[in-house]
Structures are given as structure tokens and as C-alpha cells.
Motif scaffolding. Structure first.
Motif, mmCIF file in Angstrom:
data_model
loop_
_atom_site.group_PDB
_atom_site.id
_atom_site.type_symbol
_atom_site.label_atom_id
_atom_site.label_comp_id
_atom_site.label_asym_id
_atom_site.label_seq_id
_atom_site.Cartn_x
_atom_site.Cartn_y
_atom_site.Cartn_z
ATOM 1 N N GLY A 17 0.752 -0.894 -0.073
ATOM 2 C CA GLY A 17 -0.076 -0.184 -0.110
ATOM 3 C C GLY A 17 1.058 1.142 -0.141
ATOM 4 O O GLY A 17 0.283 1.836 -0.151
ATOM 5 N N LEU A 18 2.202 1.178 0.002
ATOM 6 C CA LEU A 18 2.973 2.142 0.063
ATOM 7 C C LEU A 18 3.535 2.599 -1.220
ATOM 8 O O LEU A 18 3.719 3.432 -1.447
ATOM 9 N N GLY A 19 3.410 1.801 -2.090
ATOM 10 C CA GLY A 19 3.592 1.523 -3.540
ATOM 11 C C GLY A 19 3.038 2.959 -4.438
ATOM 12 O O GLY A 19 2.022 3.011 -4.347
ATOM 13 N N TYR A 20 3.802 2.667 -5.865
ATOM 14 C CA TYR A 20 2.572 3.187 -6.878
ATOM 15 C C TYR A 20 0.734 3.502 -6.996
ATOM 16 O O TYR A 20 0.507 4.635 -6.916
ATOM 17 N N ILE A 21 0.624 2.475 -6.762
ATOM 18 C CA ILE A 21 -0.899 1.713 -7.538
ATOM 19 C C ILE A 21 -1.614 2.032 -6.026
ATOM 20 O O ILE A 21 -2.448 2.314 -6.010
ATOM 21 N N GLY A 22 -0.676 1.096 -5.126
ATOM 22 C CA GLY A 22 -1.646 0.402 -4.347
ATOM 23 C C GLY A 22 -1.459 2.365 -2.845
ATOM 24 O O GLY A 22 -2.793 2.190 -2.665
ATOM 25 N N ASN A 27 10.432 -1.300 -2.222
ATOM 26 C CA ASN A 27 10.496 -0.406 -3.286
ATOM 27 C C ASN A 27 9.355 0.571 -3.203
ATOM 28 O O ASN A 27 8.963 0.884 -4.141
ATOM 29 N N SER A 28 9.367 1.284 -1.707
ATOM 30 C CA SER A 28 8.686 2.290 -1.844
ATOM 31 C C SER A 28 9.361 3.162 -0.734
ATOM 32 O O SER A 28 10.032 2.183 0.570
ATOM 33 N N SER A 29 8.700 4.235 -0.969
ATOM 34 C CA SER A 29 9.186 4.616 0.799
ATOM 35 C C SER A 29 7.998 5.230 1.608
ATOM 36 O O SER A 29 6.749 5.748 1.303
ATOM 37 N N GLU A 31 4.826 -1.944 9.344
ATOM 38 C CA GLU A 31 5.887 -2.697 8.352
ATOM 39 C C GLU A 31 5.960 -4.306 8.545
ATOM 40 O O GLU A 31 6.307 -4.714 9.170
ATOM 41 N N GLY A 32 5.749 -4.646 7.251
ATOM 42 C CA GLY A 32 6.025 -6.624 7.238
ATOM 43 C C GLY A 32 6.028 -6.986 5.540
ATOM 44 O O GLY A 32 5.539 -6.012 4.921
ATOM 45 N N ASP A 33 5.836 -8.354 5.388
ATOM 46 C CA ASP A 33 5.930 -8.860 4.768
ATOM 47 C C ASP A 33 4.718 -10.086 4.261
ATOM 48 O O ASP A 33 4.348 -10.857 4.674
ATOM 49 N N ALA A 41 0.994 -5.906 -3.079
ATOM 50 C CA ALA A 41 2.772 -6.303 -3.033
ATOM 51 C C ALA A 41 2.964 -6.940 -4.326
ATOM 52 O O ALA A 41 2.609 -8.326 -3.950
ATOM 53 N N ALA A 42 4.148 -6.949 -4.974
ATOM 54 C CA ALA A 42 4.906 -7.563 -5.650
ATOM 55 C C ALA A 42 5.604 -7.512 -6.274
ATOM 56 O O ALA A 42 6.191 -5.225 -6.348
ATOM 57 N N LEU A 43 6.850 -8.288 -6.868
ATOM 58 C CA LEU A 43 7.993 -7.332 -7.433
ATOM 59 C C LEU A 43 8.036 -7.410 -8.714
ATOM 60 O O LEU A 43 6.744 -7.576 -9.400
ATOM 61 N N GLU A 59 9.324 -17.066 -5.347
ATOM 62 C CA GLU A 59 9.279 -16.931 -4.696
ATOM 63 C C GLU A 59 8.632 -15.693 -4.179
ATOM 64 O O GLU A 59 6.914 -15.733 -2.559
ATOM 65 N N ASN A 60 8.638 -14.166 -4.560
ATOM 66 C CA ASN A 60 7.719 -12.987 -3.666
ATOM 67 C C ASN A 60 6.483 -13.145 -4.325
ATOM 68 O O ASN A 60 5.503 -12.538 -3.357
ATOM 69 N N ASN A 61 6.111 -12.654 -4.971
ATOM 70 C CA ASN A 61 5.236 -12.710 -6.045
ATOM 71 C C ASN A 61 3.689 -13.944 -6.285
ATOM 72 O O ASN A 61 2.682 -14.204 -5.854
ATOM 73 N N PHE A 121 -7.394 -8.400 -6.543
ATOM 74 C CA PHE A 121 -5.753 -8.727 -7.030
ATOM 75 C C PHE A 121 -5.189 -8.245 -8.023
ATOM 76 O O PHE A 121 -6.109 -7.770 -8.873
ATOM 77 N N SER A 122 -3.709 -7.454 -7.965
ATOM 78 C CA SER A 122 -3.596 -6.794 -8.573
ATOM 79 C C SER A 122 -2.651 -7.729 -9.692
ATOM 80 O O SER A 122 -1.837 -8.294 -9.755
ATOM 81 N N SER A 123 -3.235 -7.919 -10.896
ATOM 82 C CA SER A 123 -2.674 -8.068 -11.846
ATOM 83 C C SER A 123 -2.254 -7.474 -13.305
ATOM 84 O O SER A 123 -2.515 -6.423 -13.068
ATOM 85 N N SER A 124 -2.333 -8.099 -14.713
ATOM 86 C CA SER A 124 -1.996 -7.255 -15.763
ATOM 87 C C SER A 124 -2.133 -7.472 -16.901
ATOM 88 O O SER A 124 -2.717 -8.936 -16.783
ATOM 89 N N ALA A 125 -2.568 -7.058 -17.662
ATOM 90 C CA ALA A 125 -2.534 -7.076 -19.320
ATOM 91 C C ALA A 125 -1.555 -8.284 -20.250
ATOM 92 O O ALA A 125 -1.815 -9.131 -20.968
ATOM 93 N N SER A 127 4.196 -15.220 -13.030
ATOM 94 C CA SER A 127 4.251 -14.901 -11.661
ATOM 95 C C SER A 127 2.266 -14.433 -11.490
ATOM 96 O O SER A 127 1.913 -15.360 -10.671
ATOM 97 N N LYS A 128 2.194 -13.281 -12.845
ATOM 98 C CA LYS A 128 0.763 -13.287 -12.294
ATOM 99 C C LYS A 128 -0.178 -14.216 -13.258
ATOM 100 O O LYS A 128 -1.285 -14.412 -12.303
ATOM 101 N N VAL A 129 0.394 -14.458 -13.822
ATOM 102 C CA VAL A 129 -0.651 -16.063 -14.254
ATOM 103 C C VAL A 129 -0.853 -17.116 -13.289
ATOM 104 O O VAL A 129 -1.791 -17.858 -13.114
ATOM 105 N N ASN A 150 -1.899 -0.233 -18.745
ATOM 106 C CA ASN A 150 -0.333 1.018 -18.557
ATOM 107 C C ASN A 150 -0.652 2.143 -18.045
ATOM 108 O O ASN A 150 -1.357 2.850 -18.093
ATOM 109 N N PRO A 151 -0.526 1.566 -16.504
ATOM 110 C CA PRO A 151 -0.721 2.743 -14.935
ATOM 111 C C PRO A 151 0.660 4.222 -15.355
ATOM 112 O O PRO A 151 1.292 3.639 -15.344
ATOM 113 N N VAL A 152 -0.588 5.122 -15.505
ATOM 114 C CA VAL A 152 0.367 5.935 -15.460
ATOM 115 C C VAL A 152 -0.388 7.468 -14.974
ATOM 116 O O VAL A 152 -1.448 7.367 -14.258
#
Ligand code: NAD
Ligand code: UFG
Length: 335
Positions: free
Chosen positions: A8-13, A35-37, A56-58, A81-83, A98-100, A121-125, A151-153, A178-180
Motif C-alpha cells: 500500500g505504500l507503492g505507486y498503485i496501492g 520498493n517504496s518510501s 512494516e511487514g512482509d 505487493a509484488a516485484l 518466491e515473492n510474488n 488482486f493486482s494482475s496485469s494485461a 507469476s501473475k498467471v 498501462n498505469p500512468v
């Protein structure tokens, strides 16, 4: 209502937390900051006038997840949460799986043990692989061209099987094009680490003087001007798509998938022109060879989301470039 927002600290979250807040839904953020601040939290506070809970957790830490679910009750998990770097996933496939994939299974286990039955779930085209027809609807065959895409499939398959095994479960897979863009306040946006892989942040960094010129990857595609065409979607429209998916399926179960896109494609040169207009300056660019693995053209059939969720995009390419430019000028180094 209260939901757990992984990543939730990432771009789309983070942008989705704003949309959740605006809809009266309380987000609790779980992020490992890979991957976030942490400064995203104060920006959310400035925008929403409220402090969001942050853990803060995984997602791979089952013990921590069990504790979280035992301490608080949640109506759903929004799982961002994903790489996400395609090239890196080819270099480090096990890390991505492992992560995703393993991370999602751990999350699903902890949800199951604590009767949390709904996941968005955040999937992708990218799960459509090489397009076999356009526009791409949700019936398009599923495939992938790199470990990130696989990993998304895989996660979609796991979610579908999980729903099949238990009639209480609801999983909504949102396949982003394509999120922008950025929040219109200019306080929150995308700040990629290092050299951006994606077109819009690269153009933005060129406009602000951090990069010398944009390389246009291929000018001999079978498109209007020879450059690649994509379906760019404003991150706030995307965020609202999540809220629409959640609120419209409160009473439902099973595995559902929706495309989130505008249905309209823009070429690389059209995006550069739109950004020039928004920033009122020339964007230097040069033609370069095609990027390996790229496809010519990709855009969504977004009619299912319109029909079932009452959701459609509202923001235009001018909004996307204007908001990206405002954010880039305010925070040229990111947060
Ligand atoms: P992002 O990297 O900005 O956000 C992901 C967040 O998840 C980061 O804050 C990161 O620190 C966190 N994270 C990663 N692994 C974690 C773990 N194991 N435990 C806890 N937190 C973890 O990426 P984004 O662009 O906001 O993407 C969000 C989701 O949308 C991802 O699942 C991504 O694959 C998907 N997606 C993104 C795009 C895109 O172009 N941005 C397109 C399609 C799908
Ligand atoms: N492009 C350039 N120059 C750049 C960067 C990109 O010309 O510096 C071009 C690409 O060749 C492509 C278009 O701009 O034609 C868009 O490229 P992006 O990298 O911004 O986006 P992609 O469509 O390649 O990838 C995105 C996500 C991936 C996801 C994929 C499919 O970044 O995570 O969509 O959904 F897998």
C-alpha cells in the motif's frame, strides 16, 4: 469497513488508499518498503487529512500475518505487493516466484486461517501474452512472455483454484493495462528506482532535465506512426476501479477477472507530443531499435467492467501527462 492493503505504500496501492478513503473504507497498509518510501504516509496524510495505519511487514511472513489477522478484522485484502520489473524477473526468476507466488500463497493461508474470504488482486494485461486479437477482452487466451508475467498467471490460477475449493471465497483479479499519472495534488506519484523502464516516467525525467533524451524503441511497427501503441490509464481511474470491484461484489463468491483500461491506444510519439503540450517544452527524443519482447499494439476491451461494475475511466491523456508533470516538478528526486 476496513481492508488490508498489501504493497500500500507503492505507486498503485497508495493511490488506491486515497480512493478507498474517499469511499469511506479504511485502509490498513502492509508493506516491506522494498520498493517504496515511508514518506508516502505523510503525503497520504496531507491529501486525506488523516493518518493511515501502517505495518512494516512482509507477505511472506506467515507468523506476522497471523498476528495481524488475529488482532484486527478485515472485510477484504487488496493485494498489490509484488516485484514488477520484467527485465529483472528474467535475471532473477526464483526471487520473483518466491515473492510474488509464494508470498501470495502465504497470504492466502493466513487469510483462510482467519476467515478473511475476499481478495482483490493486482494482475496485469501481461497475462494475455502476445495479443491474438484487439481489443483484448477477458476471454483472450492466457499466456506470458517472462517470469514476471508467469507469476501473475500462476497467482490467477491459484486464486481460481482456491475459490473452486471453497464456495465462501471471492477473488477479483484486476488486469491493469498501462498505469500512468499521479494524484492531482502533485503530492503523490510514481518514483521508480534508477533509470525508468517505462515510457511515461522516462519522458517525465527527460522533461525535468534528469535524462538527456527519450529513446523511442522501434519506429517500424505496424501502427499509425510505426511506434508502439498502449492503453494508458490514469492511476486514479485505476484506483477507483478497485473500489468499484470491491463494492459491487460484496455478496458474491468465486473467481472473477476484469480488464482495467480505457479501450484507447496511444503511440509513443503521441505520448511524447501530449507530454510536450502539458509541460510546454520540447521533449528531445531519438529513434532506437525495438526493445526485445515488446509487442506492437495493446489495448483493452473494458466493457465488462463498465457493465458489471458501473466503472469506466474519466481521465484523459491530457490529465495523465499534466498530473505526471506536476508531480515530477514538485518531487524530481521522488519522495
Ligand atoms: P510498486 O513497486 O510501486 O508497489 C509494490 C509495493 O509492494 C511496494 O511498496 C513494495 O515495497 C511492496 N512489496 C513488494 N514485495 C513485498 C512483500 N513481499 N511484502 C510486503 N510488501 C511488498 O508497484 P506498483 O506499480 O504500485 O504495482 C502494484 C501491483 O500492480 C503489483 O502487483 C504489480 O505487479 C501490479 N501491476 C503494476 C503495473 C504497473 O505498470 N505499475 C501494471 C500491471 C500490474
Ligand atoms: N518505450 C519507449 N521508450 C522507453 C520506454 C518505453 O519507446 O524508454 C515504448 C515501449 O517500446 C512501448 C511503450 O513505450 O511501446 C510502453 O512501454 P512501457 O515500458 O511503458 O510499458 P509496457 O507496455 O512495455 O509494459 C507494461 C508494464 C509491464 C507489463 C506490461 C503488460 O510496465 O509491467 O505493460 O501489461 F507487463
Amino acid at each position: 469497513m476496513k481492508v488490508l492493503v498489501t504493497g500500500g505504500l507503492g505507486y498503485i496501492g497508495s493511490h488506491t488508499c486515497i480512493a478507498l478513503h474517499n469511499a469511506g473504507i479504511t485502509p490498513v497498509i502492509l508493506d516491506n518498503l522494498s520498493n517504496s518510501s515511508i514518506h508516502v504516509l505523510q503525503q497520504l496524510h496531507k491529501i486525506c487529512g488523516q493518518t493511515f495505519s501502517f505495518i512494516e511487514g512482509d507477505i511472506r511472513d506467515q507468523h506476522q500475518l497471523e498476528q495481524i489477522f488475529k488482532q484486527q478484522s478485515f472485510d477484504a485484502v487488496f493485494h498489490f505487493a509484488a516485484l514488477k520489473a520484467v527485465g529483472e524477473s528474467c535475471q532473477q526468476p526464483r526471487r520473483y516466484y518466491e515473492n510474488n507466488v509464494c508470498g501470495t500463497v502465504t497470504l492466502l493461508d493466513a487469510m483462510y486461517n482467519n476467515d478473511v474470504t475476499r481478495i482483490i488482486f493486482s494482475s496485469s494485461a501481461t497475462v494475455y501474452g502476445e495479443p491474438q486479437y484487439l481489443p483484448i477482452d477477458e476471454q483472450h487466451p492466457i499466456s506470458a512472455t517472462n517470469p514476471y508475467g508467469w507469476s501473475k498467471v500462476m497467482v490467477e490460477q491459484i486464486l481460481a483454484d482456491n475459490c473452486q475449493s471453497d464456495s465462501q471465497q471471492l477473488a477479483i483479479s484486476l488486469r491493469y493495462f498501462n498505469p500512468v499519472g499521479a494524484h492531482s495534488s502533485g503530492l503523490l506519484g510514481e518514483s521508480p528506482n534508477g533509470i525508468p523502464n517505462n515510457l511515461m516516467p522516462y519522458i517525465a525525467q527527460t522533461a525535468v532535465g534528469k535524462r538527456a533524451k527519450v529513446s523511442v524503441f522501434g519506429d517500424d511497427y505496424d501502427t499509425n506512426d510505426g511506434t508502439g501503441v498502449r492503453d494508458y490509464i490514469h492511476v486514479m481511474d485505476l484506483a477507483e476501479g478497485h473500489v468499484a470491484a470491491f463494492t459491487n461484489h460484496q455478496q458474491d463468491s468465486g473467481f472473477l477477472a476484469y480488464n482495467l483500461g480505457t479501450g484507447q491506444g496511444y503511440s509513443v510519439l503521441e505520448i511524447i507530443a501530449a507530454f510536450s503540450k502539458a509541460s510546454r517544452q520540447q521533449i528531445p527524443f531519438q529513434m532506437a531499435p525495438r526493445r526485445q519482447g515488446d509487442i506492437a499494439c495493446n489495448y483493452a476491451d473494458a466493457n465488462l467492467a463498465k457493465a458489471k461494475l458501473g466503472w469506466q475511466t474519466k481521465l484523459t491523456i491530457n490529465d495523465m501527462t499534466r498530473d505526471t508533470w506536476r508531480w515530477q516538478q514538485n518531487y524530481p528526486q521522488g519522495l
